[in-house]
Design a protein around this motif. Structure first.
Motif: not given
Length: 812
Positions: A515-525
């Motif tokens: 979901t965060l990737s689709l919003a062009h955000k970089l999710p942390m591991p």
């Protein structure tokens, strides 16, 4: 499980394997770069299926009894593990990131987060248990000899008068506490009697007394029923382990151990059957086979003499002896291989150098192209790289189909594959006879005495001038492995790792990553992603020589994260899971040891030599940024932390596929180091942020369970603790739990339940990881090449989407 159950699992695994092999060919076809999301989805689904297959093959290899099936299973297990590592590298190349958001793939395939767990084959430690025991005994013996000298503690001396005064003080304090408790109880009884006298005795009639007794009794029964219903409900939904689960687990483990003992018995039977078959082959067909081999070798002598005018050198035993003659090669080829090994080696070196130059040029060309050009160019394509393990998997699958025709074969030994090629059995005897015959032929025909076999000449190493015979350290080539091992232990460079399993590094996966990737955000591991990467990069590669020799080579890993997040624990876990030796080359540990330039060279040489001879090995460098300081602080100039830098990078380049030696560095201040130096030394950089809410919830629950506290039976709110402990690392959480759960507090749990507020005071005293510190680590991480590619790619995607949206508006 019975043998039939494992056979059914074996058959179903091959059905899945056939489906995966059918999906491999389309992955090699090029796909436009604009369709990278669909390509990534297919790659991720293939990776998850191979993980499940690896899990099944590990169970089968651990429990199947039949020796020949286990040999085929071992080849398939290693090949599937290698294919998983290849797919991981492909996913990193496509995602431009070390961690991946696979929650949408799990949801579509009907899998759970548990299916993301990387299984570690059990044979990694089981098959080398004897070697590990010998090393532990050797290490314990050396440490016991060192203990009286290095760990001698001075006990405090106390006079007799001081001891008596101390005992008297403690005894008087104990008597005072008892007297105070006794007086407090007397006063409570007096107060109760006084209140009763003042209010008068309250008398009840028989009906009122019966009703009161019934209320108390019914309340007691209802509380018991409610507690029982709650217990059964929690057991039903899996929140509390079943009472007999431990017994069932122990019985299952006992059965697994019995099957492992049966494996040893069947292996002995198999080896005995092989020896009997070979003996029978030598007795019955041995003379005829020897004569045929002699005739073929004589024919080879004649052909070589007709071509060159003289008889050839007989192949040496180190090169395979007569097996080289029976290979599918012409006499000219065999002669060239035997007489010109030096020329061939130089040609190979030249070819390798040319290939390296071409690879460097290709890498430079790739880095010059930006992601924006890749998106706009129509000719750029995405495709999976050809696999080294697919032919091995395919060969194993074809062997299964040819030897297991549908029905369940018995667990007894199959006699057909026991027959080996005859020339391999009798080659040593025939080689001795034919060498003597070749010597006689040379004397009789050419009147030439025997020519010694010419081995490849070693390059002359010039000795350094200015060194006297008695000076300098003894070269490691003139010393035994035991003496080098003992020297490293005495200097504290070879240490015993802590027994920590990789599963003890607890954390939960990221559920909203896609979901965060689709919003062009970089999710942390998450901590789960870090554990998965260490299993793939460290454990699977170091555990098996076959996997390491063919999998994509990774020589070094750098773990970057705040202190207390579990970096050193992961290093110990890799050593524990693979049985690796732990070498400590941290700058603080090297201070005052092996001084001078020659000493540093000797240190690195000895460490890497022992690490190669005692594979697998892990070389750990704590505070890895100190080796690459931009500017060395004044207080650390005596330590000279940068002195090992050049020799370390040179030694790492000499590690080849098959050398199960890995360098793992840990740092919490990478900003102090030069970026180029870290990038040259460490091939993989893994970022470890502070745990998120899901990981903190799992951490609190797991650590309390390790202290033998049932969370469901207390009034403890784990969710509130996970929310309050935002910013704290696993080390902080463990420290707070140990400070609260003292021996006295554990004894009081039955009377006074554990409350969440008890942990807050101890957490408040600890220093958390502030957002500024984590933000600085994130900024540094996204300055490495992989992080920069990911940021540029996301920016170009956003620009492409805005451009497409504007075009749609214009059309409307």
């Amino acid at each position: 499980m019975s043998e039939g159950s494992y056979q059914r699992l074996w058959d179903s695994s091959h059905v899945t394997l056939q489906e995966l092999l059918d999906q491999e060919q389309p992955m090699l076809q090029p796909v436009p770069t604009r369709e990278w999301q669909s390509f990534q989805y297919r790659l991720s689904s293939l990776y998850l299926y191979y993980l499940g297959l690896l899990r099944g093959f590990d169970t089968l290899y651990d429990q199947m009894v039949q020796p020949q099936k286990r040999r085929l299973l071992r080849r398939l297990l290693d090949s599937v593990a290698g294919r998983v590592l290849e797919l991981k590298d492909e996913m990193v190349r496509v995602d431009m990131c070390e961690w991946h958001c696979l929650d949408h793939v799990l949801r579509d395939l009907g899998l759970t987060p548990a299916d993301l767990e990387v299984p570690i084959p059990k044979y990694f430690r089981q098959e080398q248990s004897s070697i590990l025991q010998e090393r532990e005994l050797m290490l314990a013996e050396i440490l016991s000899r060192m203990e009286p000298v290095s760990f001698q503690e001075v006990e405090p001396v106390m006079s007799r008068t001081e001891a008596i005064i101390l005992l008297q003080t403690a005894e008087r304090a104990r008597q005072g506490r008892l007297r105070a408790t006794f007086i407090r109880e007397i006063r409570r009884e007096e107060e109760r009697d006084r209140k009763m006298r003042e209010s008068g005795w309250h008398r009840l009639n028989p009906n009122q007394a019966a009703i009161t007794i019934q209320k108390v009794w019914k309340g007691y029964l209802q509380r018991k029923h409610t507690q029982y219903d709650r217990q059964t409900e929690m057991e039903f939904i899996g929140m509390i382990p079943l009472p007999g689960l431990v017994e069932h687990a122990s019985v299952a483990n006992l059965r697994q151990d019995v099957r492992r003992f049966r494996q040893i018995e069947k292996e002995e039977e198999f080896q005995l059957a092989i020896s009997k078959t070979h003996d029978a082959l030598r007795e019955t067909e041995g003379p005829d086979i020897k004569e045929k081999m002699k005739e073929q070798i004589r024919q080879w002598f004649i052909e070589c003499h007709a071509l060159t005018g003289r008889f050839p050198n007989y192949p040496d035993e180190s090169l395979g002896g007569s097996n080289q003659i029976f290979s599918d090669k012409t006499p000219e080829q065999v002669k060239m291989e035997l007489e010109n090994p030096v020329q061939e080696s130089t040609k190979k070196e030249d070819k390798n150098k040319e290939k390296e130059k071409e690879k460097k040029k290709a890498k430079e060309d790739k880095t010059k192209k930006s992601v924006r050009q890749l998106l706009n160019e129509a000719d750029t394509m995405l495709k999976a790289l050809p696999s080294k393990f697919i032919p091995l998997i395919n060969a194993g699958h074809e062997e299964y189909k040819s030897k297991v025709p549908g029905s369940h074969p018995p667990s007894s030994i199959d006699s057909q594959p026991l027959v080996t090629p005859p020339h391999t059995l009798l080659s040593l005897q025939v080689d001795e006879l034919m060498r003597q015959e070749l010597k006689n032929l040379r004397l009789a025909v050419d009147r030439e005495e025997e020519r010694p076999f010419k081995a490849p000449k070693k390059k002359n190493v010039k000795k350094k001038a200015g060194k006297k015979k008695g000076g300098g350290p003894v070269p490691s080539s003139a010393r035994s492995l035991a003496s080098l091992f003992e020297e490293l232990v005495v200097f504290g460079l070879l240490k015993k790792c802590k027994a920590v399993l990789l599963k003890d590094f607890v954390g939960d996966c990221l559920y909203l990553g896609s979901t965060l990737s689709l919003a062009h955000k970089l999710p942390m591991p998450s901590l789960f992603d870090v554990r998965q990467n260490m299993a793939l990069y460290g454990v699977l590669r170091l555990g098996s020589p076959d996997i390491h020799s063919m999998a994509p080579l990774i020589r070094s890993i750098l773990l970057v994260g705040p202190s207390g997040v579990g970096k050193k624990m992961l290093v110990n876990a890799v050593c524990t899971e693979t049985g690796a030796n732990l070498f400590d080359l941290s700058p603080a540990n090297l201070q005052g040891k092996y001084p001078g330039k020659a000493g540093v060279q000797m240190l690195v040489h000895i460490v890497f030599k022992v690490a190669r001879l005692l594979q697998p090995s892990v070389i750990w460098i704590g505070n890895a940024e100190k080796n690459f300081y931009k500017k060395v602080p004044k207080e650390e100039k005596e330590m000279d932390p940068k002195r090992i830098k050049k020799d370390l990078t040179k030694a790492l380049r000499l590690l080849n596929p098959g050398d199960r030696v890995m360098l793992i560095g840990t740092t919490n201040q990478p900003q102090l180091a030069e970026m180029k130096g870290l990038r040259r030394t460490y091939e993989r950089i893994l970022f470890m942020p502070r745990p998120d809410y899901a990981s903190r919830y799992v951490l609190w629950k797991h650590m309390l369970h390790m202290e033998k506290i049932q969370v469901t039976q207390t009034h403890l709110d784990i969710s509130a603790l996970a929310r309050v402990s935002d910013g704290y690392t696993p080390g902080h959480i463990l420290q707070a739990i140990r400070l609260v759960l003292t021996e006295r507090r554990l004894l009081q749990l039955s009377r006074r339940p554990l409350m969440a507020s008890e942990f807050l005071a101890h957490l408040a005293k600890l220093e958390p990881v502030y957002r500024e510190e984590e933000a600085s680590l994130k900024v540094w991480y996204f300055k490495i090449p992989l992080g920069m590619k990911k940021i540029e790619f996301n920016k170009d995607l956003e620009a492409e989407e805005t451009r497409l949206a504007k075009e749609k508006k214009k059309r409307k």
